[in-house]
Design an enzyme around this catalytic site. Structure first.
Site, PDB file in Angstrom:
ATOM      1  N   ASP A 121       0.857  -1.362  -0.059  1.00 43.60           N
ATOM      2  CA  ASP A 121       0.076  -0.020  -0.080  1.00 43.60           C
ATOM      3  C   ASP A 121       0.931   1.337   0.097  1.00 43.60           C
ATOM      4  OD1 ASP A 121      -2.550  -1.194  -0.215  1.00 43.60           O
ATOM      5  OD2 ASP A 121      -2.590  -1.646   2.039  1.00 43.60           O
ATOM      6  N   SER A 173      -5.147  -8.053  10.737  1.00 42.21           N
ATOM      7  CA  SER A 173      -5.042  -6.603  10.394  1.00 42.21           C
ATOM      8  C   SER A 173      -6.373  -6.631   8.972  1.00 42.21           C
ATOM      9  CB  SER A 173      -3.885  -6.389   9.691  1.00 42.21           C
ATOM     10  OG  SER A 173      -3.857  -5.657   8.532  1.00 42.21           O
TER      11      SER A 173
END
Ligand code: ARG
Length: 387
Positions: A121, A173
């Site tokens: 990301d 997560s």
């Protein structure tokens, strides 16, 4: 004070990042992107202000996300490494685009995100932002700050009175948006361990799904899904509807070992009910209407497209050129696919299109046959001649 626009989720990392950036002498503007994660944005907004943000933006990006990011990827047939529908990867370039816009509006000199230095990301945010405005400074607090573990970070949060949800402290997560869920960490880091049922949020277990199949019909126009069972839906509503029926039938789970951009392999669990149904239906329609060479060529482009999305190359020239090519191939992709959803499976059972290239009189072994079989002999001799 130097102004920085932080992409803020309300989680532990980005909350600590607000304080950390302030302590380093920044005026922090928190920017919350609504990509359909379904969070309580007013609560998150209050949290940002309490933690020290001077201003908060909440941007509803859902519609643009579906129409300009998810739909083109669906038309491309892009699936990373054959399994990952790219929900998280697709959200990053649109989040970054609005972050840069807010930075301009606010005359900020920097932007910041809460990504770690091991993931994909960070690459997607930063490559996109730099393509849109290379003069903006990029700060990635999590990559450089002093906390070595999550516990140290929690201690910091407590010391600085940062409001965090310690109650719902999950070992996983999770990244969520309208297109899908990505779940990693905790026990999932052992690739031999079967994912526990409790991690899934968008799909029921196939074992608990209805004993009767659900039939649905999806109608496409030039590659874009328009109707379900004859009823028109906006792209956003259509996605929501398919998430619901797909989820009920346990459709759209994937357990994946994937190759990250930073060189490591990681294990992630994905849920994408609507995306799974739409990819299967769209592919089925293309099988009916595209000529053989276009279809085969498009498959190689699909892989390239998926890599480009995964690698954070959304705003690059090649990705845009591929979009043009794909749009051209979609001119004929109009028609209806009938699907059977049953205990985790999504099975096409019927297809029709005004552009269908299927000719029963050529395919049949029955009386209607018009295929001149005598022609095959010459064709085969010449076909094999080069070899
Ligand atoms: N592996 C996926 C990607 O690179 C998802 C990353 C975020 N996952 C997460 N559980 N926070 O696109």
């Amino acid at each position: 004070m130097k102004k920085v626009v932080l992409a803020y989720s309300g989680g532990l990392d980005t909350s600590c990042a607000i304080k950390w950036l302030k302590d380093k002498g920044h005026d922090v503007i928190a920017y919350i992107a609504d990509v359909g994660q379904g969070d309580d944005f007013s609560k998150i907004k209050t949290r940002a202000l309490k933690t020290g943000a001077s201003k908060v933006y909440v941007e509803d990006l859902k519609r643009e996300f579906v129409e300009n990011y998810i739909c083109p990827t669906l038309k491309a047939g892009a699936i990373y490494e054959g399994k990952y529908l790219l929900a998280t990867a697709l959200s990053r370039p649109i989040i970054a685009k609005y972050q840069v816009q807010i930075a301009h509006k606010e005359n900020a000199t920097a932007i910041a995100h809460g990504c770690t230095g091991k993931g994909n990301d960070q690459v997607r945010f930063e490559v996109t932002a730099r393509l849109l405005d290379p003069s903006l400074k990029i700060i990635a607090p999590v990559r450089v700050w002093e906390f070595k573990t999550r516990d140290e970070e929690i201690d910091y949060a407590k010391k600085k009175h940062i409001p965090i949800d310690v109650t719902k402290k999950s070992p996983y997560s999770i990244d969520k948006n309208i297109y899908g869920m990505s779940i990693e960490c905790g026990i999932l880091e052992d690739p031999w361990v079967e994912p526990p049922e409790e991690i899934y949020q968008m799909t029921h277990s196939p074992m608990k799904a209805p004993d009767k199949p659900t039939y649905i019909e999806i109608e496409f126009e030039k590659g874009a899904p328009k109707k379900i069972n004859g009823k028109f839906f906006s792209p956003l509503a259509l996605l929501a509807k398919l998430n619901e029926v797909g989820g009920k039938n346990g459709v759209g789970r994937a357990d994946v070992i994937e190759n990250r951009l930073v060189g490591i392999k990681s294990r992630e669990i994905y849920e994408a009910p609507a995306g799974t149904i739409l990819h299967i239906a769209h592919q089925e329609l293309e099988a009916l209407v595209l000529d053989r060479e276009t279809l085969h060529y498009k498959q190689s482009i699909a892989q390239k497209y998926a890599e480009m999305v995964y690698y954070g190359l959304w705003e690059t020239p090649l990705k845009k050129q591929l979009d043009c090519h794909i749009a051209k191939t979609q001119e004929r992709v109009t028609g209806t696919i009938r699907l059977k959803l049953y205990k985790g499976n999504c099975i096409p059972v019927g297809r029709k299109s005004p552009f269908s290239l299927y000719r029963e009189e050529l395919a049949t072994y029955g009386k209607k046959d018009v295929f001149d079989q005598k022609l095959a002999e010459g064709f085969i001799k010449i076909w094999g001649m080069p070899y």
